[in-house]
Design a protein around this motif. Structure first.
Motif, PDB file in Angstrom:
ATOM      1  N   ASP A   1       5.943  12.176  10.158  1.00 21.03           N
ATOM      2  CA  ASP A   1       5.191  11.060  10.748  1.00 21.03           C
ATOM      3  C   ASP A   1       6.126   9.922  11.138  1.00 21.03           C
ATOM      4  O   ASP A   1       5.983   9.321  12.209  1.00 21.03           O
ATOM      5  N   MET A   2       7.074   9.624  10.256  1.00 18.44           N
ATOM      6  CA  MET A   2       8.022   8.558  10.558  1.00 18.44           C
ATOM      7  C   MET A   2       8.900   8.940  11.743  1.00 18.44           C
ATOM      8  O   MET A   2       9.204   8.110  12.603  1.00 18.44           O
TER       9      MET A   2
ATOM     10  N   ALA B   1       6.078   6.139   3.466  1.00 15.47           N
ATOM     11  CA  ALA B   1       5.959   5.736   4.861  1.00 15.47           C
ATOM     12  C   ALA B   1       4.924   4.622   4.976  1.00 15.47           C
ATOM     13  O   ALA B   1       3.978   4.540   4.191  1.00 15.47           O
ATOM     14  N   ILE B   2       5.115   3.756   5.947  1.00 18.93           N
ATOM     15  CA  ILE B   2       4.221   2.625   6.156  1.00 18.93           C
ATOM     16  C   ILE B   2       3.307   2.936   7.338  1.00 18.93           C
ATOM     17  O   ILE B   2       3.781   3.167   8.455  1.00 18.93           O
ATOM     18  N   TYR B   3       2.004   2.965   7.076  1.00 20.51           N
ATOM     19  CA  TYR B   3       1.016   3.238   8.120  1.00 20.51           C
ATOM     20  C   TYR B   3       0.267   1.937   8.423  1.00 20.51           C
ATOM     21  O   TYR B   3      -0.408   1.376   7.556  1.00 20.51           O
ATOM     22  N   THR B   4       0.418   1.462   9.644  1.00 22.26           N
ATOM     23  CA  THR B   4      -0.201   0.200  10.050  1.00 22.26           C
ATOM     24  C   THR B   4      -1.272   0.476  11.095  1.00 22.26           C
ATOM     25  O   THR B   4      -0.954   0.915  12.208  1.00 22.26           O
ATOM     26  N   PRO B   5      -2.539   0.237  10.766  1.00 18.61           N
ATOM     27  CA  PRO B   5      -3.595   0.486  11.753  1.00 18.61           C
ATOM     28  C   PRO B   5      -3.521  -0.504  12.915  1.00 18.61           C
ATOM     29  O   PRO B   5      -3.258  -1.692  12.716  1.00 18.61           O
ATOM     30  N   GLU B   6      -3.719   0.012  14.111  1.00 20.85           N
ATOM     31  CA  GLU B   6      -3.748  -0.817  15.308  1.00 20.85           C
ATOM     32  C   GLU B   6      -4.954  -0.421  16.151  1.00 20.85           C
ATOM     33  O   GLU B   6      -5.309   0.751  16.229  1.00 20.85           O
ATOM     34  N   GLU B   7      -5.568  -1.404  16.777  1.00 22.85           N
ATOM     35  CA  GLU B   7      -6.711  -1.154  17.634  1.00 22.85           C
ATOM     36  C   GLU B   7      -6.336  -0.198  18.759  1.00 22.85           C
ATOM     37  O   GLU B   7      -5.344  -0.400  19.455  1.00 22.85           O
TER      38      GLU B   7
END
Length: 665
Positions: free
Chosen positions: A273-274, A334-340
């Motif tokens: 994913d990264m 891993a860092i998952y940041t939700p975005e519109e």
């Protein structure tokens, strides 16, 4: 014209044709809903001319056909059966009848096992193959036989002419086999980016690119028809999450819930994913001097270079409050940041034991993303590419068990890993052997489990003729074959491997490593005559794969197998028996076995080819059972069907089972 890709320009004509709002093959609907014009569309066939000229339905076209094809872009029939059948119900009923009344089919699909090919005299070839087939099969080259079974036009003149009873059997298998030809719904699919496709082999790239577009299109169709958006896609057994990663990336940007039972798979998936940019790499800020000192401490002092020695002479000083972070980068999440408007992946670790997704759904409801708040309850679609064994059953059952699951699209595989629901065969199934426990296996006798999650799923197969339809592990394992893809070199290779294994089983029997198992407990009939070979098996012994060099000669195969079986610490109790009985076998003795059974290799290759060919119907039976399970729940399931989603040459387990839930009032 493909039955799965109607031109969208027909939409206006469709509106002029009918305003009917009912699906022509709604779950639970009567077969009469299938009109002659519906049947006119050719289904793709895994072999040419699956039905003879006299069996084919007359081709025609009509407005109902257009309606059937265009509505939600469904295939023309709920099951891709050949066109010689009058209706879906006709096909299903005759399929079940054939599977339970054809002696030859039952013998080749569950009645014989290659391990026992030479353990009786006469051997299996002489015992189970119809006598009028034997001379022809022994004269027929292996690849020519495969062509006859799956590719040749049987209506043309064949030289030499096969026995008529063999031709009839071939026609039966062809007409009961679900079609496997694949026609993409789109001429050009969105291409997977180089970053997203990292780790994928060509087969996996073909599967992911086609299936990602398929479920995306299906979700859009559900939204259009039922005004209900699919908010999340739940991947059953996500593994390295290749499918979920593609769906979470552009152009799909879907919300993915990846359910996986193995922690190392989740760790590997997050690394990918990264790499693909779906997640961010954590930034690690360290005191450089302390970090270098830490690395130096891991090297023996006499191997330190000049710079390392200088660092050791002048160590860095830090305050007592400072706690350095020396964790390797692989231990950072891993860092998952939700975005519109962007896709997002959630990983849920857990081993699914049924189709109940209560825990998964509760996590989504209790911890929604910021942009999900206020949008109502989640609507899920369960998806999976090649979920093994019962995991496919869980995915299909999830549509029935969970109110939040609105649709499913499940491609199964590894039928040998399915469990058995009905238990061992009864006296009504004289050719069906029970699934025996391997001597060096780890589970109880499999068919005794009577697992409610196992095969068959549908009530119709469970209760057929008051005894149900069973498939033992041999039949299910053969259904995993792909005989249409066999090349001459590959065929010769695994025919040789199976021949070596069958002769070794005979050696095991002669040496006392194994014994014969009589399924009714008696080695002879009451009148003293020898019993049927279908009442006898030998103890299975798991050997598994050996080094490539072990398959060069029979001698090297025997030596490699003995070495593996006597050094496997996991089965140390049985290792002693192998060592005692086989360790002193001589090269001359091995050579005598090869010389004795070598001329009969053609017998084995012919039987194995017939078994693999017949098992195409076994797979059709398994897939039909899954469709029937959805169909029997007509109070919940609006539509259900089966169609191909992959090119058989790339991925032979290419049938997807689709179910769509009824809209709630």
């Amino acid at each position: 014209m493909s039955s799965t890709s109607p031109p969208t320009s027909w939409t206006r004509r469709l509106r002029r044709v009918t305003s009917c709002s009912e699906s022509p093959y709604r779950a639970g609907s009567d077969s009469a809903a299938w009109t002659d014009s519906t049947r006119s569309v050719r289904s793709s066939a895994s072999v040419p001319r699956a039905c003879s000229r006299s069996d084919r339905a007359d081709a025609s076209s009509g407005d109902v056909e257009l309606f059937v094809k265009l509505r939600m872009r469904r295939p023309s029939k709920p099951l891709p059966y050949p066109d010689c059948w009058d209706s879906t119900e006709d096909y299903v009923e005759r399929l079940l009848e054939f599977a339970t009344t054809s002696d030859t089919f039952q013998i080749l699909c569950g009645g014989v096992h290659i391990l026992d090919f030479f353990t009786n005299e006469p051997g299996l070839f002489q015992t189970v193959i119809p006598q009028d087939w034997q001379a022809y099969l022994l004269e027929c080259e292996p690849m020519k036989l495969l062509d006859l079974l799956m590719r040749d036009d049987l209506d043309k003149t064949l030289d030499p002419r096969p026995p008529e009873s063999l031709l009839k059997y071939i026609r039966d298998i062809r007409r009961f086999s679900l079609a496997r030809e694949f026609s993409p719904k789109k001429e050009k699919l969105p291409k997977l980016t180089r970053m997203v496709s990292v780790g994928m082999k060509p087969k996996k790239m073909h599967e992911v690119s086609n299936f990602a577009d398929y479920v995306d299109t299906l979700a859009k169709d559900i939204s259009t028809e039922y005004q209900k958006d699919i908010t999340h896609f739940v991947d059953f057994g996500s593994g390295q999450n290749y499918l979920g990663r593609a769906l979470a990336s552009s152009p799909y940007n879907k919300q993915i819930v990846a359910v996986e039972g193995r922690e190392h798979n989740i760790v590997g998936a997050k690394e990918l994913d990264m790499h693909a940019g779906v997640a961010e790499k954590p930034k690690v800020i360290r005191n450089k001097k302390l970090w270098m000192q830490k690395l130096d401490s891991m090297v023996p002092e006499d191997q330190l270079d000049e710079k390392a020695l200088k660092r050791a002479a002048n160590p860095a000083t830090i305050s007592n409050e400072y706690v350095p972070d020396f964790r390797p980068r692989s231990e950072f999440d891993a860092i998952y940041t939700p975005e519109e408007g962007k896709g997002f992946i959630r990983y849920i670790k857990g081993r699914l034991e049924s189709g109940d997704l209560t825990d998964v759904i509760s996590q989504l409801e209790q911890d929604p993303l910021a942009e999900e708040k206020g949008r109502g309850d989640p609507n899920l679609m369960a998806i999976s590419i090649h979920s093994c064994g019962n995991l496919s059953h869980y995915g299909i059952r999830s549509l029935i068990l969970n109110p939040r699951v609105q649709a499913i699209a499940i491609v199964g595989c590894c039928y040998n890993l399915m469990t058995e629901r009905l238990g061992p065969p009864t006296y009504k199934l004289p050719y069906m052997r029970p699934s025996l426990q391997a001597l060096n296996g780890r589970v109880v006798r499999e068919s005794e489990r009577r697992d409610p999650q196992g095969f068959p799923m549908s009530d119709r197969l469970c209760n057929y003729n008051d005894d149900g339809i069973r498939l033992n592990i041999t039949a299910r394992m053969m259904a995993c074959q792909a005989p249409q893809n066999w090349t001459e070199a590959e065929s010769d290779s695994f025919f040789t491997r199976h021949f070596y294994r069958a002769v070794l089983q005979k050696m095991f029997l002669d040496k006392g490593v194994i014994t014969k198992v009589y399924h009714n407990g008696d080695s002879a009939n009451s009148d003293g005559s020898v019993q049927s070979p279908f009442n006898m098996s030998t103890n299975p012994v798991i050997i598994g794969s050996l080094r490539k060099s072990c398959y060069k000669t029979f001698g090297s195969y025997v030596r490699g197998a003995i070495s593996k079986l006597t050094t496997n610490s996991e089965y140390h109790e049985y290792c002693d028996i192998i060592r005692e009985k086989m360790i002193d076998v001589t090269d001359e003795e091995i050579a005598r076995y090869e010389e004795s059974y070598g001329p009969r290799k053609r017998e084995l290759s012919a039987v194995w080819s017939l078994m693999a060919f017949s098992a195409i119907v076994t797979e059709s039976l398994i897939v039909t059972d899954r469709w029937l399970f959805l169909r029997q729940h007509s109070e919940l399931v609006q539509d259900c069907w089966v169609e191909t989603v992959f090119d058989y040459r790339e991925s032979p387990r290419n049938l997807v089972v689709v179910g769509v839930k009824r809209p709630t009032p």
